[in-house]
Design an enzyme around this catalytic site. Sequence first.
Site, PDB file in Angstrom:
ATOM      1  N   VAL A  23       1.044 -20.808 -18.966  1.00  9.89           N
ATOM      2  CA  VAL A  23       2.715 -20.518 -18.994  1.00  9.89           C
ATOM      3  C   VAL A  23       3.248 -21.803 -19.072  1.00  9.89           C
ATOM      4  CG1 VAL A  23       4.667 -19.807 -17.728  1.00  9.89           C
ATOM      5  CG2 VAL A  23       2.326 -18.289 -17.851  1.00  9.89           C
ATOM      6  N   HIS A  71     -23.618  15.534   2.037  1.00 10.99           N
ATOM      7  CA  HIS A  71     -23.327  16.223   0.801  1.00 10.99           C
ATOM      8  C   HIS A  71     -22.450  16.933   0.631  1.00 10.99           C
ATOM      9  CE1 HIS A  71     -24.133  17.287  -3.447  1.00 10.99           C
ATOM     10  NE2 HIS A  71     -24.210  18.439  -2.984  1.00 10.99           N
ATOM     11  N   GLY A  79       8.981 -21.865  16.537  1.00  8.22           N
ATOM     12  CA  GLY A  79       7.892 -22.624  17.447  1.00  8.22           C
ATOM     13  C   GLY A  79       7.551 -23.900  16.536  1.00  8.22           C
ATOM     14  N   ILE A  89      -2.625  -9.700  -6.137  1.00  4.12           N
ATOM     15  CA  ILE A  89      -1.270  -9.118  -6.292  1.00  4.12           C
ATOM     16  C   ILE A  89      -0.854  -8.848  -7.476  1.00  4.12           C
ATOM     17  CG2 ILE A  89       1.180 -10.081  -5.816  1.00  4.12           C
ATOM     18  CD1 ILE A  89       0.105 -11.420  -3.416  1.00  4.12           C
ATOM     19  N   GLY A 148      -1.118 -17.127  -6.572  1.00  3.59           N
ATOM     20  CA  GLY A 148      -1.511 -17.498  -5.316  1.00  3.59           C
ATOM     21  C   GLY A 148      -0.603 -17.760  -4.224  1.00  3.59           C
ATOM     22  N   LYS A 186       0.801  -1.235   0.128  1.00  2.00           N
ATOM     23  CA  LYS A 186      -0.117  -0.199  -0.117  1.00  2.00           C
ATOM     24  C   LYS A 186       0.852   1.082  -0.098  1.00  2.00           C
ATOM     25  CE  LYS A 186      -2.513  -2.828  -0.705  1.00  2.00           C
ATOM     26  NZ  LYS A 186      -2.479  -4.096  -0.622  1.00  2.00           N
ATOM     27  N   GLU A 243      -2.706 -14.447 -17.682  1.00  2.04           N
ATOM     28  CA  GLU A 243      -3.666 -15.109 -16.628  1.00  2.04           C
ATOM     29  C   GLU A 243      -4.075 -16.357 -17.230  1.00  2.04           C
ATOM     30  OE1 GLU A 243      -5.154 -14.651 -13.502  1.00  2.04           O
ATOM     31  OE2 GLU A 243      -6.340 -16.217 -14.040  1.00  2.04           O
TER      32      GLU A 243
HETATM   33  P1  FAD Z   1       1.343 -14.404   8.084  1.00  2.00           P
HETATM   34  O1  FAD Z   1       1.064 -12.668   8.013  1.00  2.00           O
HETATM   35  O2  FAD Z   1       2.018 -14.961   7.102  1.00  2.00           O
HETATM   36  O3  FAD Z   1       1.952 -14.315   9.544  1.00  2.00           O
HETATM   37  C1  FAD Z   1       2.561 -15.528   9.990  1.00  2.00           C
HETATM   38  C2  FAD Z   1       3.933 -15.489  10.829  1.00  2.00           C
HETATM   39  O4  FAD Z   1       4.028 -16.868  11.549  1.00  2.00           O
HETATM   40  C3  FAD Z   1       5.101 -15.073  10.053  1.00  2.00           C
HETATM   41  O5  FAD Z   1       5.649 -13.958  10.667  1.00  2.00           O
HETATM   42  C4  FAD Z   1       6.114 -16.389  10.046  1.00  2.00           C
HETATM   43  O6  FAD Z   1       7.277 -16.116  10.013  1.00  2.00           O
HETATM   44  C5  FAD Z   1       5.523 -17.011  11.444  1.00  2.00           C
HETATM   45  N1  FAD Z   1       5.850 -18.303  11.524  1.00  2.00           N
HETATM   46  C6  FAD Z   1       5.330 -19.222  10.938  1.00  2.00           C
HETATM   47  N2  FAD Z   1       5.695 -20.738  11.096  1.00  2.00           N
HETATM   48  C7  FAD Z   1       6.273 -20.418  12.270  1.00  2.00           C
HETATM   49  C8  FAD Z   1       6.977 -21.122  13.322  1.00  2.00           C
HETATM   50  N3  FAD Z   1       6.777 -22.413  13.144  1.00  2.00           N
HETATM   51  N4  FAD Z   1       7.454 -20.665  14.568  1.00  2.00           N
HETATM   52  C9  FAD Z   1       7.382 -19.377  14.698  1.00  2.00           C
HETATM   53  N5  FAD Z   1       6.995 -18.439  13.785  1.00  2.00           N
HETATM   54  C10 FAD Z   1       6.395 -19.140  12.708  1.00  2.00           C
HETATM   55  N6  FAD Z   1      -4.420  -8.837   3.195  1.00  2.00           N
HETATM   56  C11 FAD Z   1      -5.266  -7.880   3.102  1.00  2.00           C
HETATM   57  O7  FAD Z   1      -6.341  -8.146   4.066  1.00  2.00           O
HETATM   58  N7  FAD Z   1      -5.126  -6.723   2.714  1.00  2.00           N
HETATM   59  C12 FAD Z   1      -3.908  -6.336   1.958  1.00  2.00           C
HETATM   60  O8  FAD Z   1      -4.193  -5.245   1.438  1.00  2.00           O
HETATM   61  C13 FAD Z   1      -3.184  -7.340   1.596  1.00  2.00           C
HETATM   62  N8  FAD Z   1      -2.083  -7.226   0.658  1.00  2.00           N
HETATM   63  C14 FAD Z   1      -1.198  -8.123   0.676  1.00  2.00           C
HETATM   64  C15 FAD Z   1      -0.157  -7.848  -0.134  1.00  2.00           C
HETATM   65  C16 FAD Z   1       0.830  -8.950  -0.633  1.00  2.00           C
HETATM   66  C17 FAD Z   1       2.112  -8.520  -1.405  1.00  2.00           C
HETATM   67  C18 FAD Z   1       0.730 -10.080   0.001  1.00  2.00           C
HETATM   68  C19 FAD Z   1       1.765 -11.185  -0.263  1.00  2.00           C
HETATM   69  C20 FAD Z   1      -0.319 -10.614   0.834  1.00  2.00           C
HETATM   70  C21 FAD Z   1      -1.328  -9.218   1.001  1.00  2.00           C
HETATM   71  N9  FAD Z   1      -2.328  -9.722   1.792  1.00  2.00           N
HETATM   72  C22 FAD Z   1      -3.272  -8.791   2.156  1.00  2.00           C
HETATM   73  C23 FAD Z   1      -2.546 -10.842   2.503  1.00  2.00           C
HETATM   74  C24 FAD Z   1      -1.906 -10.954   3.875  1.00  2.00           C
HETATM   75  O9  FAD Z   1      -0.625 -10.542   4.158  1.00  2.00           O
HETATM   76  C25 FAD Z   1      -2.269 -12.193   4.572  1.00  2.00           C
HETATM   77  O10 FAD Z   1      -3.590 -12.399   4.436  1.00  2.00           O
HETATM   78  C26 FAD Z   1      -1.807 -12.093   6.255  1.00  2.00           C
HETATM   79  O11 FAD Z   1      -0.753 -11.855   6.443  1.00  2.00           O
HETATM   80  C27 FAD Z   1      -2.186 -13.579   6.719  1.00  2.00           C
HETATM   81  O12 FAD Z   1      -1.950 -13.399   8.424  1.00  2.00           O
HETATM   82  P2  FAD Z   1      -1.272 -14.454   8.923  1.00  2.00           P
HETATM   83  O13 FAD Z   1      -0.871 -13.842  10.612  1.00  2.00           O
HETATM   84  O14 FAD Z   1      -2.286 -15.843   9.065  1.00  2.00           O
HETATM   85  O15 FAD Z   1      -0.166 -15.076   8.483  1.00  2.00           O
HETATM   86  P1  NAD Z   2      -4.968 -14.734  -6.172  1.00  3.32           P
HETATM   87  O1  NAD Z   2      -5.554 -16.067  -5.890  1.00  3.32           O
HETATM   88  O2  NAD Z   2      -5.798 -13.559  -6.041  1.00  3.32           O
HETATM   89  O3  NAD Z   2      -4.684 -14.672  -7.716  1.00  3.32           O
HETATM   90  C1  NAD Z   2      -3.827 -15.698  -8.515  1.00  3.32           C
HETATM   91  C2  NAD Z   2      -4.188 -15.600  -9.850  1.00  3.32           C
HETATM   92  O4  NAD Z   2      -3.094 -16.430 -10.866  1.00  3.32           O
HETATM   93  C3  NAD Z   2      -5.799 -16.123 -10.286  1.00  3.32           C
HETATM   94  O5  NAD Z   2      -6.249 -15.242 -11.121  1.00  3.32           O
HETATM   95  C4  NAD Z   2      -5.187 -17.528 -10.894  1.00  3.32           C
HETATM   96  O6  NAD Z   2      -6.105 -17.665 -11.977  1.00  3.32           O
HETATM   97  C5  NAD Z   2      -3.841 -16.989 -11.598  1.00  3.32           C
HETATM   98  N1  NAD Z   2      -3.145 -18.274 -11.917  1.00  3.32           N
HETATM   99  C6  NAD Z   2      -3.011 -19.381 -11.079  1.00  3.32           C
HETATM  100  N2  NAD Z   2      -2.066 -20.132 -11.800  1.00  3.32           N
HETATM  101  C7  NAD Z   2      -1.536 -19.561 -12.794  1.00  3.32           C
HETATM  102  C8  NAD Z   2      -0.742 -19.872 -13.934  1.00  3.32           C
HETATM  103  N3  NAD Z   2      -0.085 -20.969 -13.907  1.00  3.32           N
HETATM  104  N4  NAD Z   2      -0.464 -19.037 -14.758  1.00  3.32           N
HETATM  105  C9  NAD Z   2      -1.149 -17.903 -15.079  1.00  3.32           C
HETATM  106  N5  NAD Z   2      -2.122 -17.635 -13.978  1.00  3.32           N
HETATM  107  C10 NAD Z   2      -2.349 -18.333 -12.993  1.00  3.32           C
HETATM  108  O7  NAD Z   2      -3.762 -14.860  -5.770  1.00  3.32           O
HETATM  109  P2  NAD Z   2      -2.460 -13.759  -5.492  1.00  3.32           P
HETATM  110  O8  NAD Z   2      -2.645 -12.402  -6.295  1.00  3.32           O
HETATM  111  O9  NAD Z   2      -1.018 -14.453  -5.438  1.00  3.32           O
HETATM  112  O10 NAD Z   2      -2.608 -13.409  -3.796  1.00  3.32           O
HETATM  113  C11 NAD Z   2      -2.703 -14.273  -2.755  1.00  3.32           C
HETATM  114  C12 NAD Z   2      -3.718 -14.066  -1.530  1.00  3.32           C
HETATM  115  O11 NAD Z   2      -3.067 -12.916  -1.028  1.00  3.32           O
HETATM  116  C13 NAD Z   2      -4.661 -13.846  -2.047  1.00  3.32           C
HETATM  117  O12 NAD Z   2      -5.472 -14.971  -1.602  1.00  3.32           O
HETATM  118  C14 NAD Z   2      -5.254 -12.424  -1.508  1.00  3.32           C
HETATM  119  O13 NAD Z   2      -6.529 -12.638  -0.823  1.00  3.32           O
HETATM  120  C15 NAD Z   2      -4.220 -12.018  -0.597  1.00  3.32           C
HETATM  121  N6  NAD Z   2      -3.958 -10.711  -1.035  1.00  3.32           N
HETATM  122  C16 NAD Z   2      -4.854  -9.631  -0.845  1.00  3.32           C
HETATM  123  C17 NAD Z   2      -4.825  -8.365  -1.022  1.00  3.32           C
HETATM  124  C18 NAD Z   2      -5.780  -7.494  -0.608  1.00  3.32           C
HETATM  125  O14 NAD Z   2      -6.610  -7.900   0.166  1.00  3.32           O
HETATM  126  N7  NAD Z   2      -5.725  -6.262  -1.242  1.00  3.32           N
HETATM  127  C19 NAD Z   2      -3.664  -7.929  -1.899  1.00  3.32           C
HETATM  128  C20 NAD Z   2      -2.671  -9.044  -2.077  1.00  3.32           C
HETATM  129  C21 NAD Z   2      -2.867 -10.205  -1.762  1.00  3.32           C
END
Ligand code: FAD
Ligand code: NAD
Length: 475
Positions: A245, A451, A122, A192, A278, A58, A211
């Site tokens: 791909v 408004h 952990g 993403i 994903g 963000k 895609e």
């Molecule tokens: P995580 O955030 O993955 O945290 C898990 C933690 O556990 C990590 O710190 C890891 O190191 C730790 N861990 C794992 N195993 C162990 C272990 N055995 N011992 C100790 N520590 C451990 N979601 C949104 O809602 N809004 C967004 O705008 C958004 N943007 C995103 C953008 C990107 C580029 C990405 C990659 C993801 C985005 N997401 C977004 C998804 C969001 O980041 C995840 O849904 C969220 O972080 C999940 O939270 P979590 O706590 O389950 O896992």
């Molecule tokens: P996604 O599931 O949103 O999108 C993956 C896309 O890749 C899909 O459209 C799928 O059809 C396509 N795909 C899969 N295999 C493929 C292939 N071999 N070749 C071409 N296309 C293929 O997953 P993401 O964008 O990687 O994000 C992962 C997770 O992170 C999501 O579940 C999302 O909820 C979370 N996330 C959330 C936010 C947000 O809330 N703004 C931002 C980033 C990520």
Amino acid sequence: MADTYDVAVIGAGPAGYPTAIRAAQNGLKVVCVDEWKNRDGSLAFGGTCLNAGCIPSKALLESSELVHRAQSEFAAHGIKTQGIAVDLATMQKRRASIVRTMTGGVAALFKAAGVTAVHGHGRLLSGRRVEITAPDGTRSEIAARHVVLASGSVPVELPSMRFDHQRICDSWDALEFDAVPPRLCVIGAGIIGLELGSVWRRLGSQVVILEALENFLAVADQQLAAEAARQFKRQGLDVRLGARVSGARVADGTVRVEYADARGSQSVTVDKVIVAVGRKPYAADLLAADTGVKLDEKGFISVDAECRTGAENVWAVGDCVRGPMLAHKGKEEGVAVADRIAGRYAHVNYAVIPSVIYTAPEIAWVGQTEEQVKASGTAYKTGVFPFSANGRARAMEAAVGFVKILAAGDTDSILGVHIIGPLAGELIAEATLAMEFQASAEDLQRTIHAHPTLAEALHEAALASDKRAIDNINK
Ligand code: FAD
Ligand code: NAD
């Protein structure tokens, strides 16, 4: 003897750290263990979300959006600029500083709540003992009445295209590029792919997004998806659908991505590839063999509707369990589990979880899409209101997109709200609250909206569902 706690949380992402804090608020003795290590070697709490996901993405979306607005909107406001230059190093320094502040904030929250926060790996053993391996390799053991697993998720890697983190990158790499790649290929037009594709497009990359599916944004309402496709095309994002791909060849500092679509074999040559197909649950070395915790066929930790794993007093929340991989979903699950452990009532309403894609225009929705409502056989009505008829959106030079509301034909209850347009991610909160309170479209119609605000578009969409919109000549 091992230290004993009421609650041990493994993982301090947006699912784990709120679990620990709420458990401490409930008067319980809590430890939270997290192994996250940044690429500079620093240890940090906050998980994927704060370090490599929501927050850094963000930050860059905001910076790159300002570049785009300066280039394409300032002139319309009568603001003359003399060439816009991007200083990526400063932009990235700002992103890193926001991340440091936010992750430091989690450590401060732990301290204030009295949570014992530990950096290390952990591993759950039988009898709710947790083995902790410190960053220096030292091992220790604790015991807890309850254990909450919140180990999160990691990016899916394509077998035909292994990450080298230089040319073939994951989303974390793509947040830390130190130069704008002239040509970029993103695999996957999901959340993403669209967010990071937008960042680098606005900063000057030529972006091709491949895609696999034939439908663009298949998870979204298809009227919204069609509008999004139109807007992204105008912005120069080259999204190619139905692209399967098959591999990538790195040579001479470039990557040739090979794929097949309806027209046959194709390829595109770029400077970098971001694979965004994903994420998958992460549970590496998390569970000893005899814990009783089970994984499903996709690797998610199996839980019931209340996040119980089936092993006594062992729970799991966030991306490592079923449901959407969203930070706010994990947070609500964690807080609910901490309340259940304390004997309090808790409920997570999985039917009302908002989704936001932070592109420009922003995309946000809550509840069912029109396709889902249709498939359910429920009689329904729709109301659509375009931002082109909204005064605030016009004043903001952001009059694109619309609000769409779906309501039940008989009870008038709101079934879904879909927004593409300015600040959609903020506007969806009102719709989410309305659905949480089981409001009807008429409830929204009778609610006074200030408004001129963007929120009036939601008001007017609700009116449009009964063909009573005031500010739109078409409805
Ligand atoms: P995580 O955030 O993955 O945290 C898990 C933690 O556990 C990590 O710190 C890891 O190191 C730790 N861990 C794992 N195993 C162990 C272990 N055995 N011992 C100790 N520590 C451990 N979601 C949104 O809602 N809004 C967004 O705008 C958004 N943007 C995103 C953008 C990107 C580029 C990405 C990659 C993801 C985005 N997401 C977004 C998804 C969001 O980041 C995840 O849904 C969220 O972080 C999940 O939270 P979590 O706590 O389950 O896992
Ligand atoms: P996604 O599931 O949103 O999108 C993956 C896309 O890749 C899909 O459209 C799928 O059809 C396509 N795909 C899969 N295999 C493929 C292939 N071999 N070749 C071409 N296309 C293929 O997953 P993401 O964008 O990687 O994000 C992962 C997770 O992170 C999501 O579940 C999302 O909820 C979370 N996330 C959330 C936010 C947000 O809330 N703004 C931002 C980033 C990520």
